[in-house]
Motif scaffolding. Structure first.
Motif, mmCIF file in Angstrom:
data_model
loop_
_atom_site.group_PDB
_atom_site.id
_atom_site.type_symbol
_atom_site.label_atom_id
_atom_site.label_comp_id
_atom_site.label_asym_id
_atom_site.label_seq_id
_atom_site.Cartn_x
_atom_site.Cartn_y
_atom_site.Cartn_z
ATOM 1 N N GLN A 89 -4.462 6.325 -6.967
ATOM 2 C CA GLN A 89 -4.471 7.502 -7.834
ATOM 3 C C GLN A 89 -4.480 7.016 -9.281
ATOM 4 N N CYS A 90 -5.411 7.566 -10.046
ATOM 5 C CA CYS A 90 -5.547 7.213 -11.458
ATOM 6 C C CYS A 90 -4.335 7.751 -12.215
ATOM 7 N N GLU A 91 -3.762 6.910 -13.073
ATOM 8 C CA GLU A 91 -2.597 7.327 -13.856
ATOM 9 C C GLU A 91 -2.983 8.218 -15.033
ATOM 10 N N SER A 92 -4.271 8.249 -15.362
ATOM 11 C CA SER A 92 -4.721 9.072 -16.481
ATOM 12 C C SER A 92 -5.171 10.465 -16.034
ATOM 13 N N CYS A 93 -6.171 10.511 -15.133
ATOM 14 C CA CYS A 93 -6.735 11.813 -14.741
ATOM 15 C C CYS A 93 -6.182 12.338 -13.420
ATOM 16 N N GLY A 94 -5.484 11.495 -12.678
ATOM 17 C CA GLY A 94 -4.882 11.925 -11.417
ATOM 18 C C GLY A 94 -5.831 11.931 -10.227
ATOM 19 N N ALA A 95 -7.082 11.533 -10.432
ATOM 20 C CA ALA A 95 -8.055 11.506 -9.333
ATOM 21 C C ALA A 95 -7.653 10.450 -8.308
ATOM 22 N N ARG A 96 -7.964 10.718 -7.046
ATOM 23 C CA ARG A 96 -7.687 9.768 -5.965
ATOM 24 C C ARG A 96 -8.994 9.138 -5.492
ATOM 25 N N PHE A 97 -8.925 7.871 -5.144
ATOM 26 C CA PHE A 97 -10.093 7.162 -4.637
ATOM 27 C C PHE A 97 -9.640 6.050 -3.707
ATOM 28 N N THR A 98 -10.579 5.522 -2.929
ATOM 29 C CA THR A 98 -10.282 4.495 -1.933
ATOM 30 C C THR A 98 -10.936 3.182 -2.330
ATOM 31 N N THR A 99 -10.213 2.081 -2.130
ATOM 32 C CA THR A 99 -10.776 0.752 -2.329
ATOM 33 C C THR A 99 -10.549 -0.056 -1.052
ATOM 34 N N PHE A 100 -11.341 -1.101 -0.885
ATOM 35 C CA PHE A 100 -11.200 -1.991 0.259
ATOM 36 C C PHE A 100 -11.037 -3.413 -0.250
ATOM 37 N N GLU A 101 -10.150 -4.145 0.356
ATOM 38 C CA GLU A 101 -9.918 -5.542 0.010
ATOM 39 C C GLU A 101 -10.281 -6.389 1.225
ATOM 40 N N ARG A 102 -11.163 -7.367 1.038
ATOM 41 C CA ARG A 102 -11.625 -8.221 2.129
ATOM 42 C C ARG A 102 -11.430 -9.694 1.789
ATOM 43 N N VAL A 103 -11.293 -10.492 2.811
ATOM 44 C CA VAL A 103 -11.236 -11.934 2.627
ATOM 45 C C VAL A 103 -12.644 -12.427 2.333
ATOM 46 N N GLN A 104 -12.773 -13.253 1.332
ATOM 47 C CA GLN A 104 -14.057 -13.853 1.014
ATOM 48 C C GLN A 104 -13.856 -15.352 1.034
ATOM 49 N N LEU A 105 -14.498 -16.022 1.989
ATOM 50 C CA LEU A 105 -14.310 -17.460 2.147
ATOM 51 C C LEU A 105 -15.001 -18.251 1.048
ATOM 52 N N ARG A 106 -16.153 -17.796 0.641
ATOM 53 C CA ARG A 106 -16.902 -18.491 -0.418
ATOM 54 C C ARG A 106 -17.921 -17.541 -1.016
ATOM 55 N N ASP A 107 -18.335 -17.869 -2.238
ATOM 56 C CA ASP A 107 -19.407 -17.104 -2.867
ATOM 57 C C ASP A 107 -20.726 -17.583 -2.282
ATOM 58 N N LEU A 108 -21.533 -16.649 -1.842
ATOM 59 C CA LEU A 108 -22.815 -16.999 -1.247
ATOM 60 C C LEU A 108 -23.952 -16.639 -2.186
#
Length: 162
Positions: A30-49
């Motif tokens: 949730q944004c602390e400024s406008c209050g909008a909600r959104f989803t993020t995903f965090e993934r393991v990245q072994l290396r930059d391809l």
């Protein structure tokens, strides 16, 4: 994390849980400024391809680009978003564990076709038509003639082409 609605720099995590295949963490923010909600995903990245295209250009591997291609092939097919996410995660993992910093579009296409042929024969043919650059209706006909329905016990391994 920057808010996608107002670009404010601060957001607060409201909920965090693993995805169905446990390949990522899904976070509701949730944004602390406008209050909008959104989803993020965090993934393991072994290396930059780096992706080496057929003409020799190099660009950074973009997971979203692969996901869009697979999703487009599966459009209006009985393949749900979780299956697509699982396929894309599997392809990315395979690419990262190859040991090379650079992968070719051919490697990516072959892995995507392998994944799609196990899930849906129509999506497999759709992806192949772009990947193999079908030029005429005859190309579709020849390729489709060699493909059997997924799960057909009388069916030999599907052709992978060049």
């Amino acid at each position: 994390m920057r808010c996608p609605f107002c670009a404010h720099e601060d957001s607060q995590v409201k909920d965090s849980r693993p995805t169905e295949d446990a390949a990522a963490i899904r976070r509701r923010r949730q944004c602390e400024s406008c209050g909008a909600r959104f989803t993020t995903f965090e993934r393991v990245q072994l290396r930059d391809l780096t992706v080496v295209k057929s003409e020799g250009q190099r660009e950074t591997f973009e997971r979203d680009k692969l996901a869009r291609s697979v999703s487009l092939a599966c459009r209006k097919r009985p393949v749900d978003a979780a299956q697509i996410e699982q396929m894309v995660s599997g392809i990315q993992r395979q690419l990262e564990t190859l040991g090379d910093q650079e992968v070719t579009t051919k490697q990516i296409g072959t892995l995507a076709m392998d994944a799609l042929k196990r899930v849906d024969s129509v999506a497999y043919i759709r992806f192949a038509s772009v990947y193999k650059d079908f030029a005429e209706a005859r190309d579709f006909e020849e390729f489709a003639g060699s493909v059997k329905e997924v799960g057909d016990p009388n069916h030999p391994t599907l052709p992978m082409g060049e």
